[in-house]
Scaffold this motif. Structure first.
Motif, PDB file in Angstrom:
ATOM      1  N   ARG A  39       3.705  22.191  17.466  1.00 49.69           N
ATOM      2  CA  ARG A  39       4.636  22.311  16.342  1.00 49.69           C
ATOM      3  C   ARG A  39       3.901  22.250  14.999  1.00 49.69           C
ATOM      4  N   PRO A  40       4.521  22.807  13.953  1.00 49.37           N
ATOM      5  CA  PRO A  40       3.798  22.958  12.678  1.00 49.37           C
ATOM      6  C   PRO A  40       3.151  21.669  12.172  1.00 49.37           C
ATOM      7  N   THR A  41       3.819  20.517  12.330  1.00 47.98           N
ATOM      8  CA  THR A  41       3.184  19.280  11.871  1.00 47.98           C
ATOM      9  C   THR A  41       2.595  18.524  13.057  1.00 47.98           C
ATOM     10  N   ASN A  56       1.195  28.668  13.832  1.00 51.88           N
ATOM     11  CA  ASN A  56       2.634  28.459  13.936  1.00 51.88           C
ATOM     12  C   ASN A  56       3.122  29.141  15.216  1.00 51.88           C
ATOM     13  N   TYR A 100       7.661  28.213  19.716  1.00 48.73           N
ATOM     14  CA  TYR A 100       8.812  29.121  19.739  1.00 48.73           C
ATOM     15  C   TYR A 100       8.390  30.561  19.531  1.00 48.73           C
ATOM     16  N   PRO A 118       6.447  17.583   3.358  1.00 47.98           N
ATOM     17  CA  PRO A 118       7.232  16.834   4.353  1.00 47.98           C
ATOM     18  C   PRO A 118       6.437  15.640   4.882  1.00 47.98           C
ATOM     19  N   LYS A 174      11.564  30.275  10.703  1.00 46.19           N
ATOM     20  CA  LYS A 174      11.152  29.447  11.847  1.00 46.19           C
ATOM     21  C   LYS A 174      11.447  27.958  11.630  1.00 46.19           C
ATOM     22  N   SER A 177      10.399  15.441  11.097  1.00 45.26           N
ATOM     23  CA  SER A 177       8.999  15.665  10.743  1.00 45.26           C
ATOM     24  C   SER A 177       8.852  16.805   9.752  1.00 45.26           C
ATOM     25  N   GLY A 178       9.933  17.557   9.526  1.00 50.02           N
ATOM     26  CA  GLY A 178       9.867  18.666   8.588  1.00 50.02           C
ATOM     27  C   GLY A 178       9.534  19.994   9.249  1.00 50.02           C
ATOM     28  N   ASP A 179       9.350  20.007  10.567  1.00 48.32           N
ATOM     29  CA  ASP A 179       9.111  21.280  11.248  1.00 48.32           C
ATOM     30  C   ASP A 179      10.361  22.139  11.199  1.00 48.32           C
TER      31      ASP A 179
END
Lengths: 316, 390
Positions: A152-154, A177, A180, B2, B204, B263-265
């Protein structure tokens, strides 16, 4: 004299029959339980799925219905008024995911198996093989969920990339990224099925006759020629077995595309799920799609039996 | 920027509770659903209750649920609390075993496949009650054995999905809306159109419910049509509009979004009010809004299936949940809006004035209940398959 002769003959015949019976009894006792198990829980259910798939648009509350090929023609026959190309697209996507992850498994798995079978110290070999299959001891659901927190992005991977970028001045590494998207499905499938590929290739490479490699070197072949002309042809059945096994399992996988694939990763297994548990509850179409998957997998298994290295599959 | 919060940081550990559990349970339930046995015999057995009303006698059910001291309940994740279950066992001496499902359709499939014979209580939503009545799957409620129905708001005394509450008692209601992270969204979403207007900025980072009727219905509503449209042209128009934002959607998910949201995702997700409000209670950086053009308003009910092995215990459960004190406890701990008038009046003002929980009447008037769409279900499914495959 003749009486005693015929008596002994009779005795002989009796022993033969008894012997034959014993010969039959052994395999029967050994195969019986598994045979009954397979019959009850594999053959019969598959026949039931076939039966349901032949009733167009059967819903669970319907009692029977007319037989027909409507469910199949909806998927395959472009002249059917109810034909929708979306089903073929979904089947195509499943094949595509399975193919890419099979190739990735082969490319990643071959060097590992080669090293394990030929180059690793002998006394460490078993330990290394066990270490490699250790991830299989946890549920694939949890392993897929772990990939969510990595991708996931973070997540873990991006945190690491950012940390690395900060460490090396002047270098700005791009973050990913992938969650998904198809990339996440490839990563998940490859990770899940890599151990199977490695095990099968390992079993195949272990039998490789090292003296042939030495002979090739003595006769002037360079390492590359030795690899392509001696190693690969000898392990080809193992490669075929590994590829087919990974292909078959990733084709029918439900967990990875569902959890990692996001909005656009409909595969045949998810489509089947939707037919049974979605709003239409079209068990007929769902069963037809299941039969298509079963037939595709059976075809792959038939190829595996014909061309694959059965010994490596068994050993793995 | 974030806040970075995720699985492997200890700061998130306090949230590992209900959401993670729900996610894993939901996933497990989803996967178990695939392995459903699809026996043709079971298909034809479904007609049995119709032909054979004796099937409702307690002796009929599965062996595991036949014990008079055990009540098997089949419900949504986080629809019961230990506190409430223990109070029930203390009061009646009946042991309760709770199983959960993640969608009405999953529950229906399991019941139809004969896998739910142990359950004496199920919690279907409004439109599913209607569908199950049509399929003769529900036991008619003996009003003489039920006390406290008079405490229910007038609105639920004669609901469209089950006139006169003949087969069901209302348990809870709620809405569907947008749950978002206030640290990320600088403005406040007010309507469904927000998703289309900001799709590239939030690419996304948005999810919609993995629920055909809710998600397609939302798009229909944003186009000015009804959630329950049966017009193929309108449904197709909704599909066209849905695929406009599809490249920017992270996923279709009905649960498991909370960690990503914190988490801001993820920035904004479509959520059921009951899930959204329990998330907000855990972390107040989240907020929930009911879109002003209206959303779906749903009622979850209690029903007794015809296959119920323990009808007596089921009535005890119905009466227990109709008790205003218990209904009040459920609203306070599980964040579902109660249809029980006495319970509502006993709630503190904090709850009563929470417009996310009890939306004002003028907004509710614009909301719609989801109803069965008959043959149009095939049209919904067709476009939904296309939308999720494209």
């Amino acid at each position: 004299m003749s009486a005693s002769l015929s008596k002994s003959r009779l005795q002989g015949l009796g022993t033969t029959i008894r012997h034959r019976c014993q010969q039959l009894l052994g395999p029967l006792a050994l195969l019986g339980p598994a045979g009954i198990w397979l019959l009850l829980f594999l053959v019969l259910p598959t026949l039931l799925i076939l039966d349901i798939s032949l009733v167009p648009d059967l819903r669970p509350e319907d009692v029977g219905g007319a037989y027909g090929l409507g469910n199949y023609s909806r998927v395959f026959n472009p002249f059917d008024p109810r034909f929708d190309s979306v089903y073929l697209q979904v089947i195509w996507r499943s094949v595509y995911y399975a193919t890419v992850s099979t190739i990735a498994c082969l490319v990643l798995g071959f060097p590992v198996a080669y090293w394990l079978a030929i180059m690793a110290p002998r006394r460490w070999r078993n330990f290394l093989v066990v270490a490699f299959i250790l991830p299989l001891w946890t549920s694939s659901l949890l392993r897929s969920y772990a990939w969510i927190s990595i991708l996931r992005p973070t997540g873990l991977l991006n945190t690491f990339i950012t940390w690395l970028s900060d460490l090396i001045p002047g270098v700005d590494l791009p973050t990913q990224n992938w969650l998904y998207s198809s990339a996440a499905v490839f990563v998940g499938l490859t990770y899940n099925f890599l151990p199977y590929m490695v095990l099968i290739l390992y079993a195949s490479l272990e039998k490789l006759d090292i003296s042939l490699l030495e002979a090739a070197a003595d006769l002037g072949a360079n390492p590359r020629q030795t690899f392509w002309k001696v190693t690969v042809p000898q392990t080809l059945p193992g490669i075929a077995a590994g590829c087919l096994l990974v292909f078959i399992t990733s084709m029918g996988d439900f967990v990875v595309p569902t959890l990692l694939g996001g909005a656009s990763s409909m595969t045949i297994s998810r489509l089947i799920y939707n037919q049974f548990l979605g709003i239409t509850r079209n068990w007929g179409l769902g069963s037809a799609l299941s039969m298509i998957l079963i037939l595709a997998v059976s075809l792959a298994i038939a190829l595996l039996l014909k061309y694959g290295d059965r010994d490596s599959v068994k050993e793995a | 920027m974030p806040r970075k919060r995720s699985l492997y940081l200890p700061s998130s550990s306090r949230r590992l509770g209900s959401t993670r559990r729900r996610f894993l349970q939901g996933s497990a339930a989803a996967i178990a659903g695939v392995t459903l046995s699809n026996c043709r015999q079971n298909l034809s057995n479904q007609a049995a209750p119709e032909a054979d009303p004796a099937a409702t006698t307690p002796e009929e059910g599965g062996a595991s649920g036949g014990d008079s001291g055990v009540l098997h309940v089949y419900t949504w994740a986080d629809y019961t609390s230990d506190e409430m279950v223990n109070a029930f066992t203390e009061k009646t001496g009946i042991e309760v075993i709770v199983d959960i499902y993640d969608s009405n359709e999953t529950m229906l499939a399991k019941m139809q496949a004969g896998g739910g014979d142990a359950y004496s209580i199920i919690y279907p939503s409004d439109y599913m009650v209607q569908q199950m009545i049509e399929l003769n799957m529900l036991t008619k409620i003996d009003k003489e054995r039920v006390t406290g129905l008079e405490n229910i708001f007038d609105k639920w005394q004669d609901p469209v999905y089950d006139p006169g509450n003949s087969f069901s008692t209302p348990f809870a209601w709620g809405t569907t809306g947008l749950l978002y992270n206030t640290d990320i969204l600088t403005d406040t979403p007010t309507d469904w159109d927000y998703l289309w207007e900001n799709s590239s900025a939030l690419s996304k980072r948005m999810t919609l419910l993995n629920d055909v009727r809710e998600t397609m219905g939302m798009v229909l509503k944003s186009l000015g049509y009804s959630y329950n449209s049966t017009n193929p042209a309108e449904i197709e128009e909704a599909y066209e509009r849905l695929i406009e934002i599809k490249p920017d959607l992270a996923s279709f998910m009905s649960f498991g979004y909370e960690d990503g949201l914190l988490s801001g995702d993820l920035a904004v997700v479509m959520a059921y009010s009951v899930d959204a409000l329990s998330s907000i209670a855990e972390d107040d950086t989240l907020n929930y809004v009911i879109p002003e053009s209206g959303s779906s308003v749903w009622t979850d009910t209690l029903v007794i299936p015809t296959t119920a092995p323990n009808v007596d215990a089921a009535y005890e459960w119905l009466n227990f949940n109709l008790d205003p004190a218990i209904a009040q406890l459920n609203t306070e701990t599980l964040f579902n809006a109660t249809p029980n008038k006495v319970a509502y009046e006993n709630l503190s003002d904090e709850f009563k004035n929470d417009e996310k929980l009890f939306p004002p009447e003028d907004l509710l008037a614009k909301c719609e209940g989801i109803a069965p769409v008959g043959d149009a279900a095939a049209v919904f499914d067709e476009f939904w398959t296309r939308a999720t495959s494209a």
